[in-house]
Design an enzyme around this catalytic site. Structure first.
Site, PDB file in Angstrom:
ATOM      1  N   HIS A  72     -10.197  -3.533   7.006  1.00  0.00           N
ATOM      2  CA  HIS A  72     -10.672  -2.456   6.128  1.00  0.00           C
ATOM      3  C   HIS A  72     -11.709  -2.999   5.142  1.00  0.00           C
ATOM      4  CE1 HIS A  72      -7.207   0.645   6.681  1.00  0.00           C
ATOM      5  NE2 HIS A  72      -7.725   0.238   7.817  1.00  0.00           N
ATOM      6  N   TYR A 200      -5.400   6.393  -1.995  1.00  0.00           N
ATOM      7  CA  TYR A 200      -4.494   6.363  -3.149  1.00  0.00           C
ATOM      8  C   TYR A 200      -4.742   7.654  -3.933  1.00  0.00           C
ATOM      9  CZ  TYR A 200      -3.674   1.346  -2.367  1.00  0.00           C
ATOM     10  OH  TYR A 200      -3.317   0.126  -1.835  1.00  0.00           O
ATOM     11  N   PRO A 292       4.657  -1.969  -5.444  1.00  0.00           N
ATOM     12  CA  PRO A 292       3.875  -2.053  -4.210  1.00  0.00           C
ATOM     13  C   PRO A 292       2.426  -1.565  -4.337  1.00  0.00           C
ATOM     14  CG  PRO A 292       5.451  -0.243  -4.092  1.00  0.00           C
ATOM     15  CD  PRO A 292       5.745  -0.995  -5.350  1.00  0.00           C
ATOM     16  N   LYS A 296       0.548  -6.499  -3.312  1.00  0.00           N
ATOM     17  CA  LYS A 296       0.365  -7.916  -3.649  1.00  0.00           C
ATOM     18  C   LYS A 296       1.584  -8.791  -3.320  1.00  0.00           C
ATOM     19  CE  LYS A 296      -3.783  -7.866  -4.938  1.00  0.00           C
ATOM     20  NZ  LYS A 296      -4.568  -8.151  -3.752  1.00  0.00           N
ATOM     21  N   TYR A 384      -8.273  -6.428  -5.564  1.00  0.00           N
ATOM     22  CA  TYR A 384      -7.639  -5.832  -4.383  1.00  0.00           C
ATOM     23  C   TYR A 384      -7.759  -6.742  -3.156  1.00  0.00           C
ATOM     24  CZ  TYR A 384      -5.988  -1.992  -1.426  1.00  0.00           C
ATOM     25  OH  TYR A 384      -5.249  -1.212  -0.573  1.00  0.00           O
TER      26      TYR A 384
HETATM   27  C1  PHB Z   1       1.571  -0.271   3.180  1.00  0.00           C
HETATM   28  O1  PHB Z   1       0.805  -0.246   4.156  1.00  0.00           O
HETATM   29  O2  PHB Z   1       2.802  -0.153   3.293  1.00  0.00           O
HETATM   30  C2  PHB Z   1       0.977  -0.401   1.827  1.00  0.00           C
HETATM   31  C3  PHB Z   1      -0.384  -0.565   1.700  1.00  0.00           C
HETATM   32  C4  PHB Z   1      -0.954  -0.622   0.445  1.00  0.00           C
HETATM   33  C5  PHB Z   1      -0.170  -0.535  -0.667  1.00  0.00           C
HETATM   34  C6  PHB Z   1       1.205  -0.394  -0.544  1.00  0.00           C
HETATM   35  C7  PHB Z   1       1.776  -0.321   0.707  1.00  0.00           C
HETATM   36  O3  PHB Z   1      -0.735  -0.569  -1.900  1.00  0.00           O
END
Ligand code: PHB
Ligand code: APR
Length: 389
Positions: A72, A200, A292, A296, A384
């Site tokens: 990504h 997000y 989450p 990280k 990130y």
């Molecule tokens: C996930 O793919 O489970 C995942 C990805 C990004 C995040 C949290 C969880 O910030």
């Protein structure tokens, strides 16, 4: 049994440490309370920084990730009914890889097996001893029989609820904690992801995240109450709630299907200092937890064990204790930055019970600034994709 390093816990931290040590000729044994299948059954986040992928490559366990992982270059932030893309690659030259933690764990388990290294699964009553002396050891019970590993060093890679941190005298450790007043309800479904990048969502009904494991398997999360129980969330309710929190285009394009996993996780930031106690080191979730948001957790476990393996290599190859003396400070410097980043992402994207209309407006102003300022979006991107190891 004798081994240079006794590792407690066969999660990603313990398994990666085992392979990194093996690569520099340091023998190690892992003691794990659960079975391998149980460890592989835990569904967790699935986003790897380039540095983490590099460590998998270093131990020869990265091939499948390169074949199956999704690269990504950006992510999307949705708020106020619209979506905005952050081009992380343009800002930093780096990307992230979508590849489930379960797959990372499986690849590391296979590498360990191929290397012929010992892992004792279903080890009960694991207990580290004498790590304040030059002769540490770890006792355990396997199939009703008591066993012991004498070693030079103990690595506590046994997660948040493990025995390693709990074995340290209270006066030798300082803990920092923030518990968030909500949880994440997550589902996995064999449906194509709604978008090819992560979304997000900040929404007045609460946070939502659209992520994935592959182009056929989606992972979605919605912020929920800590009092919620999984039985209160049949699939239809989940999909309805998710749609209400997405922008119109995403809501229209969302493909729903039966969940194949569904769970609620609380959110917490936690750090225990230091990460070294004589001849015992902590790494990964044993020493810190992040919410989450930003994914990280696994990446921090990887950077910890990278530093620790370098320190132990220095100890054995160069007869220098400088690396092990500096391990805690070096690891914590990176840990606290990721703790800050995931706390900040969490604070900006979730609905807090006491935020009021003022707090909600501040979040929107911050998000608007992020997507319109090159400096701000570069800062987000830099964190990130992962700060340098
Ligand atoms: C996930 O793919 O489970 C995942 C990805 C990004 C995040 C949290 C969880 O910030
Ligand atoms: N004895 C032996 N093993 C133990 C004990 C014990 N007393 N207590 C816990 N364990 C094992 C657990 O069963 C688990 O397999 O230690 C392992 C710890 O693994 P994780 O919890 O996955 O922690 P870690 O390896 O640090 O991984 C960190 O993975 O799960 C994510 O959120 C986490 O993403 C982060 C990353």
């Amino acid at each position: 049994m004798r081994s240079k390093v006794a590792i407690i816990g066969a999660g990603p931290a313990g398994l990666l440490l085992g392979q990194l040590l093996h690569a520099c000729g340091i023998d190690n044994v892992i003691l794990e309370r659960q079975t391998a299948d149980y460890v592989l059954g835990r569904i967790r986040a699935g986003l790897l920084e380039e540095g983490t992928v590099g460590l998998l490559d270093e131990v020869g366990a990265g091939q499948r990730a390169h074949r199956e992982g999704l690269i990504h270059h950006g992510l999307e932030l949705a708020f106020g009914g619209a979506r905005h893309r952050i081009d992380m690659h343009a800002a930093t030259g780096k990307t992230v890889m979508i590849y489930g933690q379960t797959e990372v764990t499986l690849d590391l388990m296979n590498a360990r097996q191929q290397a012929g290294l010992t892992t004792i699964y279903q080890a009960a009553d694991v207990q580290p001893h004498d790590f304040d002396t030059d002769h540490p050891r770890v006792s355990y019970v396997k199939d009703g029989k008591a066993g012991e590993i004498t070693c030079d060093f103990i690595a506590g890679c046994d997660g948040f609820h493990g025995v390693s941190r709990a074995s340290v005298p209270a006066q030798a450790i300082k803990m920092f904690e923030r518990v968030y007043p909500f949880g994440w309800l997550g589902i996995l479904s064999d449906t194509p992801p709604v978008s090819h990048e992560l979304i997000y969502n900040n929404h007045e009904r609460g946070f939502a995240l659209c992520t994935m494991r592959s182009m056929h398997r989606s992972r979605y999360y919605v912020q929920c109450s800590l009092d919620d129980h999984i039985d209160q969330w049949p699939d239809e309710r989940f999909w309805d709630e998710l749609k209400r929190r997405l922008d119109q285009k995403a809501a229209d394009e969302l493909i729903t299907g039966p969940s194949i996993e569904k769970s609620i996780a609380p959110l917490r930031s936690f750090v225990a200092e230091p990460m070294r106690f004589g001849r015992m080191f902590l790494a990964g979730d044993a020493s810190h937890i992040v919410p989450p948001t930003g994914a990280k957790g696994l990446n921090l476990a990887a950077s910890d064990v990278h530093y620790l393996s370098q320190a132990l290599r220095e100890y054995y190859d160069e007869k220098s204790s400088a690396g092990i003396d500096n391990y805690s400070a070096r690891a914590l410097a990176r840990v606290w930055k990721a703790v800050r980043f995931s706390w900040w992402m969490t604070s900006m994207l979730h609905k807090f019970p006491d935020q009021g209309e003022f707090g909600a407006r501040i979040q929107l102003a911050e998000l608007d600034y992020l997507v319109s300022s090159k400096a701000a979006s570069t800062s987000l991107s830099e964190n990130y994709v992962g700060l340098p190891l």
